[in-house]
Scaffold this motif. Structure first.
Motif, short mmCIF file in Angstrom:
data_model
loop_
_atom_site.label_atom_id
_atom_site.label_comp_id
_atom_site.label_asym_id
_atom_site.label_seq_id
_atom_site.Cartn_x
_atom_site.Cartn_y
_atom_site.Cartn_z
N SER A 29 69.98 33.80 68.60
CA SER A 29 70.25 34.25 67.48
C SER A 29 69.15 35.31 66.87
N ASP A 30 67.93 34.45 66.76
CA ASP A 30 66.72 35.01 66.18
C ASP A 30 66.02 35.83 67.37
N LEU A 31 66.07 35.47 68.49
CA LEU A 31 65.35 35.88 69.53
C LEU A 31 65.79 37.41 69.91
N SER A 32 67.01 37.86 69.16
CA SER A 32 67.51 38.86 69.60
C SER A 32 66.64 40.18 69.04
N VAL A 33 65.52 39.89 68.36
CA VAL A 33 64.67 41.01 67.73
C VAL A 33 64.01 41.44 69.00
N ALA A 34 63.61 40.45 69.90
CA ALA A 34 62.78 41.06 71.10
C ALA A 34 63.41 42.12 71.67
N TYR A 35 64.93 42.37 71.72
CA TYR A 35 65.60 43.36 72.23
C TYR A 35 65.80 44.56 71.23
N SER A 36 66.33 44.33 70.14
CA SER A 36 66.51 45.23 69.14
C SER A 36 65.28 45.74 68.48
N PHE A 37 64.45 44.99 68.16
CA PHE A 37 63.23 45.64 67.44
C PHE A 37 62.06 46.02 68.50
N LEU A 38 61.82 45.20 69.40
CA LEU A 38 60.77 45.50 70.06
C LEU A 38 60.99 46.42 71.38
N PRO A 39 59.96 47.29 71.79
CA PRO A 39 60.04 47.99 73.00
C PRO A 39 60.24 47.03 74.09
N PRO A 40 60.61 47.64 75.22
CA PRO A 40 60.68 46.61 76.48
C PRO A 40 59.30 46.35 77.06
N TYR A 41 58.49 47.05 76.77
CA TYR A 41 56.91 46.75 77.30
C TYR A 41 56.28 45.50 76.47
N ALA A 42 56.68 45.29 75.32
CA ALA A 42 56.29 44.50 74.42
C ALA A 42 56.79 42.84 74.53
N ARG A 43 57.90 42.82 75.34
CA ARG A 43 58.86 41.39 75.32
C ARG A 43 58.25 40.57 76.13
N GLY A 44 57.38 40.89 77.31
CA GLY A 44 56.70 40.03 77.80
C GLY A 44 55.65 39.09 76.82
N VAL A 45 54.75 39.86 76.19
CA VAL A 45 54.13 39.19 75.24
C VAL A 45 54.71 38.35 74.26
N PHE A 46 55.97 39.05 73.76
CA PHE A 46 56.76 38.25 72.57
C PHE A 46 57.12 36.77 73.41
N PHE A 47 57.57 36.73 74.49
CA PHE A 47 58.22 35.35 74.92
C PHE A 47 57.15 34.67 75.54
N GLU A 48 56.04 35.23 75.99
CA GLU A 48 54.88 34.51 76.43
C GLU A 48 54.47 33.73 74.93
N THR A 49 54.22 34.51 73.88
CA THR A 49 53.75 33.70 72.70
C THR A 49 54.81 32.77 72.23
#
Length: 239
Positions: free
Chosen positions: A170-190
């Motif tokens: 529910s909260d991790l949805s911001v990785a898709y709605s807010f962040l551009p695709p190229y930033a998602r790897g860093v997001f999930f790694e962190t």
């Protein structure tokens, strides 16, 4: 005092982004018949119209915030009286059905390309339900409940009215709605990783919530919010 009112102060040691902490608790009276909370002011602007580059700057900030929030002990939150999975987050089939209905209502407010992308995505949703995973959630994490500073970096998380126990997607949805695709790897790694089912549900919620916001913006005639909601949906469906 509500469960949310009890839990919010206990989150302070876990939350890494400024949030409205309760400062005083109002009792019900003849003048105002229900109890209420008074919160600390959190400065910032809503993240509307940010460039993709500016959005990417918040990838680690958001991931660290959610990692710590989701580490709060679930049992301690339950003892405060917060709700558990009251929105049935893991039922993908019912959410898909609702999305189809919403899309039919919004088709005249979307371009043929936007409608086509959303419709194709809905058609690819085959899984009906995912397994239960539980964490303490903000529960309503989208651009209307986030604040950014003058550099466009997330600097505040507001509106904790949906604070609850549920699937972290529910909260991790911001990785898709807010962040551009190229930033998602860093997001999930962190954040510490997320399995494919979690990412599937996170993307679904990243489409679902902005569609609800878009419907409300259309009803209100708010073009700025409608445009931002559309961009959130399209970003969520971009790889």
């Amino acid at each position: 005092m509500s469960g949310i009112g009890k839990l919010l102060p206990k989150l302070e040691a876990y939350i890494t982004i400024p949030y409205p902490k309760p400062l005083f608790y109002g009792e019900a009276s003849d003048e105002y018949p229900v109890p209420f909370l008074g919160y600390a002011y959190v400065p910032g602007d809503f993240p509307i119209g940010l460039t993709e580059e500016r959005r990417a700057l918040s990838a680690e900030t958001l991931a660290k915030f959610l990692r710590r929030l989701h580490e709060f002990p679930v049992q301690a939150a339950l003892k405060c009286g917060v709700q558990q999975d009251h929105r049935n987050l893991m039922d993908i089939a019912s959410r898909k059905l609702k999305l189809e209905g919403y899309l039919s209502k919004l088709v005249e407010h979307l371009s043929p390309e936007e409608s086509g992308v959303i419709e194709a995505y809905i058609g690819r949703l085959q899984k009906e339900r995912i397994e239960g995973v539980y964490a303490v959630l903000h529960g309503d994490l989208h651009f209307k409940n986030m604040l950014v500073n003058e550099n466009g970096i997330v600097s505040g998380i507001i509106d904790w009215g949906d604070l609850s126990i549920g699937h972290p997607a529910s909260d991790l949805s911001v990785a898709y709605s807010f962040l551009p695709p190229y930033a998602r790897g860093v997001f999930f790694e962190t954040y510490g990783g997320a399995d494919e089912e979690t990412k599937l549900l996170a993307r679904l919620i990243a489409v679902y919530i902005p569609i609800l916001i878009l419907m409300q913006a259309v009803d209100d005639g708010n073009e700025a919010i409608a445009a931002e909601a559309k961009s959130n949906i399209m970003r969520a469906l971009s790889d």
